[in-house]
Design a protein around this motif. Structure first.
Motif, PDB file in Angstrom:
ATOM      1  N   PRO A 302      -6.735  -8.359  -7.348  1.00  0.00           N
ATOM      2  CA  PRO A 302      -6.522  -6.906  -7.491  1.00  0.00           C
ATOM      3  C   PRO A 302      -5.639  -6.321  -6.395  1.00  0.00           C
ATOM      4  O   PRO A 302      -4.768  -5.487  -6.669  1.00  0.00           O
ATOM      5  CB  PRO A 302      -7.944  -6.344  -7.426  1.00  0.00           C
ATOM      6  CG  PRO A 302      -8.812  -7.461  -7.905  1.00  0.00           C
ATOM      7  CD  PRO A 302      -8.164  -8.707  -7.378  1.00  0.00           C
ATOM      8  N   ARG A 303      -5.853  -6.761  -5.150  1.00  0.00           N
ATOM      9  CA  ARG A 303      -5.026  -6.235  -4.055  1.00  0.00           C
ATOM     10  C   ARG A 303      -3.586  -6.709  -4.196  1.00  0.00           C
ATOM     11  O   ARG A 303      -2.645  -5.931  -3.951  1.00  0.00           O
ATOM     12  CB  ARG A 303      -5.591  -6.687  -2.716  1.00  0.00           C
ATOM     13  CG  ARG A 303      -6.892  -5.977  -2.322  1.00  0.00           C
ATOM     14  CD  ARG A 303      -7.346  -6.386  -0.941  1.00  0.00           C
ATOM     15  NE  ARG A 303      -8.597  -5.738  -0.566  1.00  0.00           N
ATOM     16  CZ  ARG A 303      -9.250  -5.972   0.566  1.00  0.00           C
ATOM     17  NH1 ARG A 303      -8.750  -6.842   1.433  1.00  0.00           N
ATOM     18  NH2 ARG A 303     -10.378  -5.342   0.837  1.00  0.00           N
ATOM     19  N   ALA A 304      -3.410  -7.977  -4.589  1.00  0.00           N
ATOM     20  CA  ALA A 304      -2.055  -8.497  -4.746  1.00  0.00           C
ATOM     21  C   ALA A 304      -1.303  -7.745  -5.839  1.00  0.00           C
ATOM     22  O   ALA A 304      -0.118  -7.430  -5.689  1.00  0.00           O
ATOM     23  CB  ALA A 304      -2.114  -9.999  -5.070  1.00  0.00           C
ATOM     24  N   VAL A 305      -1.998  -7.438  -6.943  1.00  0.00           N
ATOM     25  CA  VAL A 305      -1.366  -6.684  -8.033  1.00  0.00           C
ATOM     26  C   VAL A 305      -0.971  -5.300  -7.555  1.00  0.00           C
ATOM     27  O   VAL A 305       0.144  -4.824  -7.819  1.00  0.00           O
ATOM     28  CB  VAL A 305      -2.323  -6.600  -9.244  1.00  0.00           C
ATOM     29  CG1 VAL A 305      -1.794  -5.593 -10.270  1.00  0.00           C
ATOM     30  CG2 VAL A 305      -2.486  -7.956  -9.896  1.00  0.00           C
ATOM     31  N   THR A 306      -1.874  -4.636  -6.842  1.00  0.00           N
ATOM     32  CA  THR A 306      -1.578  -3.290  -6.334  1.00  0.00           C
ATOM     33  C   THR A 306      -0.385  -3.296  -5.392  1.00  0.00           C
ATOM     34  O   THR A 306       0.529  -2.474  -5.502  1.00  0.00           O
ATOM     35  CB  THR A 306      -2.813  -2.721  -5.608  1.00  0.00           C
ATOM     36  OG1 THR A 306      -3.928  -2.688  -6.513  1.00  0.00           O
ATOM     37  CG2 THR A 306      -2.535  -1.313  -5.111  1.00  0.00           C
ATOM     38  N   VAL A 307      -0.397  -4.251  -4.454  1.00  0.00           N
ATOM     39  CA  VAL A 307       0.702  -4.336  -3.487  1.00  0.00           C
ATOM     40  C   VAL A 307       2.016  -4.693  -4.178  1.00  0.00           C
ATOM     41  O   VAL A 307       3.059  -4.098  -3.902  1.00  0.00           O
ATOM     42  CB  VAL A 307       0.370  -5.378  -2.394  1.00  0.00           C
ATOM     43  CG1 VAL A 307       1.581  -5.621  -1.497  1.00  0.00           C
ATOM     44  CG2 VAL A 307      -0.817  -4.909  -1.568  1.00  0.00           C
ATOM     45  N   LEU A 308       1.949  -5.667  -5.093  1.00  0.00           N
ATOM     46  CA  LEU A 308       3.167  -6.117  -5.781  1.00  0.00           C
ATOM     47  C   LEU A 308       3.778  -5.008  -6.620  1.00  0.00           C
ATOM     48  O   LEU A 308       4.988  -4.754  -6.555  1.00  0.00           O
ATOM     49  CB  LEU A 308       2.836  -7.323  -6.658  1.00  0.00           C
ATOM     50  CG  LEU A 308       3.999  -7.903  -7.469  1.00  0.00           C
ATOM     51  CD1 LEU A 308       5.080  -8.421  -6.538  1.00  0.00           C
ATOM     52  CD2 LEU A 308       3.511  -9.022  -8.376  1.00  0.00           C
ATOM     53  N   ILE A 309       2.934  -4.310  -7.396  1.00  0.00           N
ATOM     54  CA  ILE A 309       3.451  -3.224  -8.242  1.00  0.00           C
ATOM     55  C   ILE A 309       3.997  -2.093  -7.382  1.00  0.00           C
ATOM     56  O   ILE A 309       5.048  -1.514  -7.675  1.00  0.00           O
ATOM     57  CB  ILE A 309       2.338  -2.720  -9.181  1.00  0.00           C
ATOM     58  CG1 ILE A 309       2.029  -3.791 -10.234  1.00  0.00           C
ATOM     59  CG2 ILE A 309       2.759  -1.424  -9.865  1.00  0.00           C
ATOM     60  CD1 ILE A 309       0.911  -3.421 -11.172  1.00  0.00           C
ATOM     61  N   GLY A 310       3.271  -1.762  -6.307  1.00  0.00           N
ATOM     62  CA  GLY A 310       3.763  -0.715  -5.412  1.00  0.00           C
ATOM     63  C   GLY A 310       5.095  -1.081  -4.789  1.00  0.00           C
ATOM     64  O   GLY A 310       5.996  -0.242  -4.669  1.00  0.00           O
ATOM     65  N   LEU A 311       5.225  -2.352  -4.402  1.00  0.00           N
ATOM     66  CA  LEU A 311       6.477  -2.801  -3.795  1.00  0.00           C
ATOM     67  C   LEU A 311       7.619  -2.748  -4.800  1.00  0.00           C
ATOM     68  O   LEU A 311       8.718  -2.279  -4.487  1.00  0.00           O
ATOM     69  CB  LEU A 311       6.296  -4.233  -3.274  1.00  0.00           C
ATOM     70  CG  LEU A 311       7.482  -4.858  -2.548  1.00  0.00           C
ATOM     71  CD1 LEU A 311       7.789  -4.077  -1.276  1.00  0.00           C
ATOM     72  CD2 LEU A 311       7.189  -6.309  -2.197  1.00  0.00           C
TER      73      LEU A 311
END
Length: 379
Positions: A302-311
């Protein structure tokens, strides 16, 4: 021909002209596909409108897609939507679970899924090179540095603090050795050598006292000497003196005491033994991944998805510029054959084009009707 027949005739002629005109106009959007020439003169209206304006149309379509259809703002909203993030998270969790329940080893996965053959051997080689390079680099950069400048202060304090403990250990082991049968035998051999070296005086002492009686007298004296506090103080002082001498030595003075190959090999083996990745390479993935499953599923993904999409969302405008989407659309449109483009447009708008043809026939017939009435009244 009567008046009524004339009006009907004019309506029919008007409808035919209107329908044919609109039908011809529609066909001239695409046809002819190429220029037509009569001698040195190009036939007017050739090629058709779309083939003639093909490059301009492709360029405008590319700009329209970038500026109005596929925009950074629109894509960002879709990326940040709950539907997309939840879908991506669920997909990654399914793939991660499938990976964690795999029977294959880490090395097998790297070889067959990522094309990295002999991953363990490569990793071992890289670790060896890293350790060897670090060892040589450290000596090269600190060759003329003193040990008290290189060693951490906490380490030096710990060594100095443990000198009394080392002293007690040495005295204790020495005492135990002297009191053992092996130690007594060795002491006897040493006394015998000493007396032999002294020649006649040694023989006289040996004759009067006997070797065994001399050992029995010397051994307790030596043990008592090791138990004496003064002996302990002397040894502690000697150890402190030696330690202070070693602290002042430069690093290059120790090279003769060190074996580079053995040290590198020892460190490399220690790394291979203690780093989990070497175990992961040779074991089935499901054997070691279970302990990380909850963390990966509930936290990491979940954190990786959030960070990746935000980036991606924050850099999307730059990414679209670098991709040159308008050029891609332009190239794709230009790559279409005119025939295919015509089929594509007609497959979408064939009914509308027919209605335009029918509308032209209706308007032509209506105009013919008006002309018939005007002619009747003029007469």
């Amino acid at each position: 021909m009567g008046v009524f027949g004339l009006i009907v005739f004019m309506v029919i002629i008007g409808a035919i002209i209107g329908g044919l005109t609109n039908s011809l106009a529609i066909k001239m959007l695409f046809r002819p596909y190429t220029e037509k020439w009569i001698g040195r003169f190009r036939v007017p209206f050739t090629p058709g409108v779309i083939p003639k304006r093909r490059h301009e149309l492709a360029s405008q379509l590319g700009k329209m897609v970038v500026h109005y259809l596929i925009t950074a703002e629109g894509i960002s909203k879709r990326l940040m939507s709950t539907t997309f993030t939840d879908g991506l998270t669920n997909w990654l969790q399914k793939e991660a679970k499938k990976f964690m329940n795999s029977e294959q080893t880490g090395e097998h996965f790297l070889k067959h899924q990522l094309g990295l053959a002999s991953a363990s051997q490569r990793l071992n080689t890289q670790v060896g090179k890293l350790v060897e390079g670090s060892y040589r680099s450290y000596f090269a950069n600190n060759r003329y540095q003193k040990l008290d400048e290189l060693l951490p202060l906490s380490m030096m304090e710990k060594i100095e603090t443990n000198i009394p403990t080392v002293t007690d250990y040495l005295l204790e082991r020495g005492e135990m050795y002297l009191q053992s049968s092996e130690g007594k035998d060795q002491l006897s051999v040493m006394i015998d050598r000493f007396l032999v070296q002294k020649g006649k005086i040694g023989n006289m002492i040996s004759m009067f006292l006997g070797n065994d009686r001399l050992v029995d007298k010397i051994q307790p004296a030596l043990v008592k000497g090791l138990q004496d506090d003064e002996t302990k103080k002397v040894i502690q002082r000697l150890l402190h003196q030696e330690w202070n001498k070693w602290k002042q030595k430069e690093l290059h003075e120790l090279e003769s005491y060190l074996n580079e190959e053995e040290i590198v090999s020892y460190v490399q083996q220690a790394i291979e033994k203690n780093l989990p990745i070497f175990h992961w390479m040779k074991s089935p993935i499901k054997e070691w991944s279970n302990q990380y499953e909850s963390t990966v599923m509930d936290v990491v993904i979940p954190r990786a998805v959030t960070v990746l999409i935000g980036l991606i969302a924050s850099r999307l405008e730059i990414l679209l510029e670098q991709v040159h989407l308008d050029d891609i659309v332009k190239e794709q449109v230009e790559a279409f054959s005119v025939e295919r483009l015509e089929d594509l447009v007609l497959s979408i708008s064939r009914r509308e084009f027919k209605m335009i043809t029918y509308l032209g026939a209706f308007l032509g017939g209506f105009i013919g009707l008006l002309q018939g009435f005007l002619l009747f009244f003029v007469r």
